[in-house]
Design an enzyme around this catalytic site. Structure first.
Site, PDB file in Angstrom:
ATOM      1  N   HIS A   1       0.833  -1.206   0.000  1.00 16.42           N
ATOM      2  CA  HIS A   1       0.000   0.000   0.000  1.00 16.42           C
ATOM      3  C   HIS A   1       0.867   1.256   0.000  1.00 16.42           C
ATOM      4  O   HIS A   1       0.561   2.241  -0.690  1.00 16.42           O
ATOM      5  CB  HIS A   1      -0.904  -0.050   1.235  1.00 16.42           C
ATOM      6  CG  HIS A   1      -1.794   1.132   1.399  1.00 16.42           C
ATOM      7  ND1 HIS A   1      -1.605   2.072   2.392  1.00 16.42           N
ATOM      8  CD2 HIS A   1      -2.889   1.542   0.715  1.00 16.42           C
ATOM      9  CE1 HIS A   1      -2.539   2.991   2.307  1.00 16.42           C
ATOM     10  NE2 HIS A   1      -3.335   2.703   1.302  1.00 16.42           N
TER      11      HIS A   1
ATOM     12  N   GLU B   1       2.244   1.837  -3.434  1.00 20.25           N
ATOM     13  CA  GLU B   1       1.182   2.410  -4.285  1.00 20.25           C
ATOM     14  C   GLU B   1       1.120   3.925  -4.109  1.00 20.25           C
ATOM     15  O   GLU B   1       1.052   4.680  -5.083  1.00 20.25           O
ATOM     16  CB  GLU B   1      -0.156   1.777  -3.960  1.00 20.25           C
ATOM     17  CG  GLU B   1      -1.335   2.366  -4.719  1.00 20.25           C
ATOM     18  CD  GLU B   1      -2.585   2.461  -3.885  1.00 20.25           C
ATOM     19  OE1 GLU B   1      -3.152   3.570  -3.779  1.00 20.25           O
ATOM     20  OE2 GLU B   1      -2.999   1.422  -3.320  1.00 20.25           O
ATOM     21  N   HIS B   2       1.150   4.388  -2.869  1.00 17.91           N
ATOM     22  CA  HIS B   2       1.130   5.826  -2.612  1.00 17.91           C
ATOM     23  C   HIS B   2       2.349   6.516  -3.221  1.00 17.91           C
ATOM     24  O   HIS B   2       2.240   7.575  -3.845  1.00 17.91           O
ATOM     25  CB  HIS B   2       1.100   6.088  -1.102  1.00 17.91           C
ATOM     26  CG  HIS B   2      -0.268   6.036  -0.512  1.00 17.91           C
ATOM     27  ND1 HIS B   2      -0.826   7.113   0.152  1.00 17.91           N
ATOM     28  CD2 HIS B   2      -1.209   5.055  -0.481  1.00 17.91           C
ATOM     29  CE1 HIS B   2      -2.030   6.786   0.576  1.00 17.91           C
ATOM     30  NE2 HIS B   2      -2.288   5.536   0.206  1.00 17.91           N
TER      31      HIS B   2
ATOM     32  N   GLU C   1      -4.604   7.753   7.250  1.00 18.07           N
ATOM     33  CA  GLU C   1      -5.591   6.868   6.615  1.00 18.07           C
ATOM     34  C   GLU C   1      -5.917   5.688   7.522  1.00 18.07           C
ATOM     35  O   GLU C   1      -7.089   5.301   7.686  1.00 18.07           O
ATOM     36  CB  GLU C   1      -5.032   6.383   5.284  1.00 18.07           C
ATOM     37  CG  GLU C   1      -5.963   5.523   4.471  1.00 18.07           C
ATOM     38  CD  GLU C   1      -5.335   5.071   3.163  1.00 18.07           C
ATOM     39  OE1 GLU C   1      -5.932   4.196   2.510  1.00 18.07           O
ATOM     40  OE2 GLU C   1      -4.254   5.577   2.791  1.00 18.07           O
TER      41      GLU C   1
END
Length: 428
Positions: free
Chosen positions: A53, A56-57, A134
């Site tokens: 993740h 991905e960012h 998040e």
């Protein structure tokens, strides 16, 4: 190149292993260009939880030809397009939807993002803070976090049960080197599907792919088989002073490629998918016990889950659980009437068709299957499988899934303890 009059897509494999799929949609004026990778949070070692993740960012923060987040976003938004990505348990995808005349621009950008990311240290530290925000937001939303508690019950102390975003400790521990190593082992061409759906020429796409994605790289990373819990039904509880109590009741189901997957999809639709489902009609409409009640299926390479979820008033936990368990028991005890099965088949087939109305949905349909399933079905072929499910199939798969091991419960809300919940479920 594989093609055929009965196939609404073409499939071509480059010498380096990159799979190129094109689903022409000549009636559209747009195209979705997507790169799908057969790697997600399931492939992470314990010390790297959340790295998929985080990568991905970071790929949105700059690459060799597009050196900043602003230049990346402006490249697509400057032509009115949409750019996004998703990290899941078993795949990661980056996609851009643009007017078809900008298809090559979209692929140029995506190819540069994944093949030449900058991974600058200052940007990494900023993005770690964003990811932790998040993660905090997810934990602060009990209606969402209760699903994470259920995953931890079903797959304890293993990647399938971990939060996709990781933990504060593991996110903060990542470095530029660890992210670069992850990309090298996970984003190689042999572990990649280039998927284009929309107004696109398959021959031209294959040529562009060979030009822009010519490198070599590792094949799919390894993963460990899922391990179930102890075999005894479990309860997870987080006591919070919330207005509602949030419940997930569920347990193991079947793997993604299991022959019973279409029967289970229909059984789930009968139970809790939609406003005509048994749970919605009984728990909400007839008894007024919950505003929201539904069920869903998750499926992975070697395991799966079927989960019922509801938000109820705390004083209504007992009757709500009773109502849910009653409907589950009916599904496994008695054949579904033919008229109800016909109705739910039409519901599932209709939802399948409606879900494929735009190029992004079509891209997801084919790319996900190419990466994760043993066969690549067209929508019409999937609908044929749905149509072939019988009353006996639904009963069989319901009895297969809804066993005593299925009775696991995750709860977030006020005023209860785990022992209380176990007694209400008649667990030992």
């Amino acid at each position: 190149m594989q093609t055929g009059s009965d196939r609404p897509y073409t499939r071509h494999v480059l010498p380096n292993g990159l799979r190129v799929l094109v689903a022409p949609m000549p009636h559209t004026r747009s195209v979705t260009v997507a790169l799908y990778f057969g790697s997600g949070s399931r492939y992470e070692p314990a010390q790297e939880q959340g790295i998929a993740h985080l990568v991905e960012h970071m790929l949105f923060k700059g690459s060799r030809r597009y050196p900043s987040a602003q230049s990346i976003s402006e490249t697509i938004e400057g032509v009115g397009g949409i750019l996004n990505a998703v990290t899941d348990k078993e795949l990661t995808a980056y996609y851009a939807k643009v007017a078809s005349r900008h298809a090559e621009l979209a692929f140029d950008l995506l190819a540069d993002m994944v093949q030449a990311p900058l991974l600058e240290a200052a940007e990494l530290e900023k993005e770690k803070r964003v990811v932790l925000e998040e993660l905090g937001l997810a934990q602060d939303a009990p209606g969402e976090w209760v699903h994470q508690l259920m995953s931890e019950l079903l797959w304890p102390e293993q990647p399938l049960g971990w939060e996709i975003a990781g933990t504060p400790a593991t996110v903060n521990a990542q470095t530029r080197d660890s992210l670069a190593a992850y990309i090298r082992r996970s984003y190689g061409p042999a572990n990649t599907v280039l998927m284009i759906a929309g107004d696109a020429d398959p021959g031209r796409v294959a040529t562009i792919a060979a030009e822009r994605y010519a490198g070599a790289g590792a094949a799919a990373p390894s993963w460990s088989p899922a391990r179930g819990a102890t075999g005894q039904p479990l309860v997870a509880l987080q006591e919070r002073e919330t207005e509602q109590a949030y419940l997930c009741l569920g347990g193991p189901a079947i793997a993604r490629g299991d022959p019973d997957r279409y029967a289970l999809r229909l059984a789930n639709a009968i139970l809790g998918d939609g406003m005509s489902s048994r749970l919605f009609l009984e728990v909400r409409e007839r008894r007024g016990l919950a505003y929201d009640v539904q069920s869903y299926v998750n499926a992975f390479y070697d395991t799966g889950a079927l989960v019922v979820t509801a938000g109820v008033e705390p004083e209504q936990v007992d009757p709500a659980l009773e109502a849910v368990l009653s409907e589950v028991d009916k599904l496994r005890q008695s054949p579904v009437p033919e008229t109800e099965l016909r109705k739910v088949k039409e519901y599932v087939k209709g939802r399948t068709v409606l879900s494929l109305e735009d190029s992004a949905s079509v891209a997801s349909w084919y790319a996900t299957q190419e990466l994760l399933t043993p066969e690549l079905l067209t929508p019409d072929e999937a609908i044929e499988r749905i149509e072939a499910v019988s009353v006996e199939d639904v009963l069989r798969v319901s009895r297969r899934v809804f066993t005593p091991d299925w009775l696991n419960l995750a709860y977030i809300g006020p005023g209860l303890h785990a022992d209380d919940l176990r007694r209400r479920l008649r667990l030992p």
